[in-house]
Write a protein that holds these residues in place. Structure first.
Motif, PDB file in Angstrom:
ATOM      1  N   ALA A   3       0.842  -1.188   0.000  1.00 14.24           N
ATOM      2  CA  ALA A   3       0.000   0.000   0.000  1.00 14.24           C
ATOM      3  C   ALA A   3       0.880   1.242   0.000  1.00 14.24           C
ATOM      4  O   ALA A   3       2.016   1.220   0.480  1.00 14.24           O
ATOM      5  CB  ALA A   3      -0.934   0.009   1.211  1.00 14.24           C
ATOM      6  N   VAL A   4       0.323   2.317  -0.543  1.00  9.23           N
ATOM      7  CA  VAL A   4       1.000   3.607  -0.595  1.00  9.23           C
ATOM      8  C   VAL A   4       0.098   4.649   0.045  1.00  9.23           C
ATOM      9  O   VAL A   4      -1.070   4.784  -0.337  1.00  9.23           O
ATOM     10  CB  VAL A   4       1.312   4.032  -2.047  1.00  9.23           C
ATOM     11  N   ILE A   5       0.619   5.368   1.037  1.00 13.51           N
ATOM     12  CA  ILE A   5      -0.094   6.505   1.630  1.00 13.51           C
ATOM     13  C   ILE A   5       0.503   7.787   1.076  1.00 13.51           C
ATOM     14  O   ILE A   5       1.706   8.023   1.194  1.00 13.51           O
ATOM     15  CB  ILE A   5       0.000   6.504   3.166  1.00 13.51           C
ATOM     16  N   GLN A   6      -0.334   8.602   0.454  1.00 13.42           N
ATOM     17  CA  GLN A   6       0.113   9.883  -0.084  1.00 13.42           C
ATOM     18  C   GLN A   6       0.087  10.920   1.040  1.00 13.42           C
ATOM     19  O   GLN A   6      -0.972  11.268   1.551  1.00 13.42           O
ATOM     20  CB  GLN A   6      -0.799  10.318  -1.234  1.00 13.42           C
ATOM     21  N   ALA A   7       1.255  11.410   1.432  1.00 14.53           N
ATOM     22  CA  ALA A   7       1.341  12.304   2.586  1.00 14.53           C
ATOM     23  C   ALA A   7       2.196  13.530   2.311  1.00 14.53           C
ATOM     24  O   ALA A   7       2.773  14.110   3.225  1.00 14.53           O
ATOM     25  CB  ALA A   7       1.904  11.531   3.787  1.00 14.53           C
ATOM     26  N   GLY A   8       2.269  13.953   1.039  1.00 14.29           N
ATOM     27  CA  GLY A   8       3.156  15.056   0.699  1.00 14.29           C
ATOM     28  C   GLY A   8       2.498  16.414   0.592  1.00 14.29           C
ATOM     29  O   GLY A   8       3.184  17.414   0.380  1.00 14.29           O
ATOM     30  N   GLY A   9       1.170  16.474   0.747  1.00 17.26           N
ATOM     31  CA  GLY A   9       0.461  17.738   0.541  1.00 17.26           C
ATOM     32  C   GLY A   9       0.637  18.730   1.683  1.00 17.26           C
ATOM     33  O   GLY A   9       1.056  18.372   2.787  1.00 17.26           O
ATOM     34  N   ARG A  10       0.251  19.978   1.415  1.00 18.17           N
ATOM     35  CA  ARG A  10       0.420  21.054   2.400  1.00 18.17           C
ATOM     36  C   ARG A  10      -0.770  21.190   3.341  1.00 18.17           C
ATOM     37  O   ARG A  10      -0.667  21.859   4.372  1.00 18.17           O
ATOM     38  CB  ARG A  10       0.660  22.383   1.688  1.00 18.17           C
ATOM     39  N   THR A  85      -1.204  14.179  -6.753  1.00 18.46           N
ATOM     40  CA  THR A  85      -1.735  13.028  -6.026  1.00 18.46           C
ATOM     41  C   THR A  85      -1.253  11.690  -6.568  1.00 18.46           C
ATOM     42  O   THR A  85      -1.218  10.699  -5.836  1.00 18.46           O
ATOM     43  CB  THR A  85      -3.274  13.047  -6.044  1.00 18.46           C
ATOM     44  N   VAL A  86      -0.887  11.645  -7.842  1.00 13.98           N
ATOM     45  CA  VAL A  86      -0.473  10.381  -8.457  1.00 13.98           C
ATOM     46  C   VAL A  86       1.006  10.391  -8.845  1.00 13.98           C
ATOM     47  O   VAL A  86       1.665   9.350  -8.852  1.00 13.98           O
ATOM     48  CB  VAL A  86      -1.339  10.078  -9.700  1.00 13.98           C
ATOM     49  N   MET A 102      -3.505   2.473  -3.068  1.00 11.30           N
ATOM     50  CA  MET A 102      -3.035   3.825  -2.821  1.00 11.30           C
ATOM     51  C   MET A 102      -4.145   4.594  -2.127  1.00 11.30           C
ATOM     52  O   MET A 102      -5.311   4.475  -2.504  1.00 11.30           O
ATOM     53  CB  MET A 102      -2.668   4.541  -4.124  1.00 11.30           C
ATOM     54  N   LEU A 103      -3.804   5.342  -1.099  1.00 13.58           N
ATOM     55  CA  LEU A 103      -4.806   6.121  -0.406  1.00 13.58           C
ATOM     56  C   LEU A 103      -4.241   7.451   0.047  1.00 13.58           C
ATOM     57  O   LEU A 103      -3.038   7.576   0.314  1.00 13.58           O
ATOM     58  CB  LEU A 103      -5.380   5.356   0.788  1.00 13.58           C
ATOM     59  N   PHE A 184       1.302  15.405 -11.340  1.00 16.02           N
ATOM     60  CA  PHE A 184       0.342  14.579 -12.089  1.00 16.02           C
ATOM     61  C   PHE A 184      -0.706  14.113 -11.091  1.00 16.02           C
ATOM     62  O   PHE A 184      -0.400  13.414 -10.117  1.00 16.02           O
ATOM     63  CB  PHE A 184       1.063  13.384 -12.710  1.00 16.02           C
ATOM     64  N   GLY A 185      -1.956  14.532 -11.318  1.00 17.11           N
ATOM     65  CA  GLY A 185      -3.028  14.236 -10.386  1.00 17.11           C
ATOM     66  C   GLY A 185      -3.904  13.080 -10.825  1.00 17.11           C
ATOM     67  O   GLY A 185      -3.784  12.573 -11.938  1.00 17.11           O
ATOM     68  N   MET A 186      -4.811  12.678  -9.948  1.00 18.37           N
ATOM     69  CA  MET A 186      -5.745  11.613 -10.297  1.00 18.37           C
ATOM     70  C   MET A 186      -6.631  12.041 -11.462  1.00 18.37           C
ATOM     71  O   MET A 186      -7.014  11.214 -12.293  1.00 18.37           O
ATOM     72  CB  MET A 186      -6.587  11.234  -9.076  1.00 18.37           C
TER      73      MET A 186
END
Length: 238
Positions: A3-10, A85-86, A102-103, A184-186
């Motif tokens: 699994a991948v957690i996207q945690a890079g946003g502000r 996001t992607v 991915m979440l 590159f976003g969803m």
């Protein structure tokens, strides 16, 4: 499954709180969102996890470590510039060699990952998006017309739509569509698949889903109890 957690946003929707804490470390009761997510993934038999980091990523890496405290292995990617996001998946091409999840790092849900991944595999497609329904009230009167003749009028109607939950099941082939080094976003990925006429699917979830990036959901989440013995979230008092 990985699994991948996207945690890079502000986390701009939760400013000023996220000026000192990245959104995945925002507290839900006594624990941060990312800890609840990791425990939920572990209860769903995820043993290998990647966390994509960017903004204040050192705090996330310091808190989560290598994941041994939760019985799984955590690795990290670091975005020098925001990749959307992607886009961060482009940094994991060599690691994601089979079906993976991915979440977003700001969601809480009682979605059954077993049912979700089984549905995804049954479609044979490269991407399945978990969805739910959300209603929102428009701030304007909506006018319908035909050839400039009014055929309908609704004053500030409530619209109900199917929305992405920020939880996805993907095949490695999807990585071939993601460019490296640029945001590159969803939405970009979805448009790419549509243009190429590659079918992808949705999985309709009727249970609980909260987007912690929304102030209303963040406050509601404080009234939620995470049961360590089950993968589901339950509202306090229900």
């Amino acid at each position: 499954m990985k699994a991948v957690i996207q945690a890079g946003g502000r986390g701009t929707r939760l400013m000023p709180y996220t000026s000192v804490l990245p959104k995945p470390l925002m507290p839900i009761g006594a624990r941060p969102v990312v800890e609840l997510l990791i425990k939920w993934l572990r209860r769903n038999n995820v043993e290998e996890l990647y966390i994509t980091t960017g903004y204040l990523g050192h705090l996330i890496r310091s808190f989560c470590g290598d994941g041994h405290q939760w019985g799984l292995r955590i690795s990290y990617t670091v975005e020098l510039e925001p990749l959307g996001t992607v886009g961060p998946l482009s940094l994991l091409r060599d690691e994601l060699t089979s079906t993976f999840l991915m979440l977003n790092g700001d969601v809480l849900t009682d979605l059954s990952l077993k049912a979700f991944t089984a549905f995804h595999r049954s479609t044979g497609g490269p991407l399945t998006i978990a969805t739910t329904t959300r209603s929102s009230k428009l701030e304007f009167g909506v006018i319908l017309d035909r050839d400039n003749v009014v055929t309908g009028f609704s004053e500030k109607p409530t619209m109900t739509n199917s929305v992405s939950m920020g939880v996805y099941c993907m095949e490695p082939a999807i990585l071939d569509l993601i460019p490296g080094g640029i945001p590159f976003g969803m939405d970009d990925l979805a448009h790419c698949l549509l243009e190429k006429r590659i079918p992808f699917h949705i999985y309709k979830h009727e249970g609980l889903w909260l987007d912690i990036g929304r102030v209303e959901d963040f406050h509601r989440a404080q009234d939620i109890m995470w049961d360590d013995q089950t993968p589901a979230l339950q509202l306090v008092g229900t």
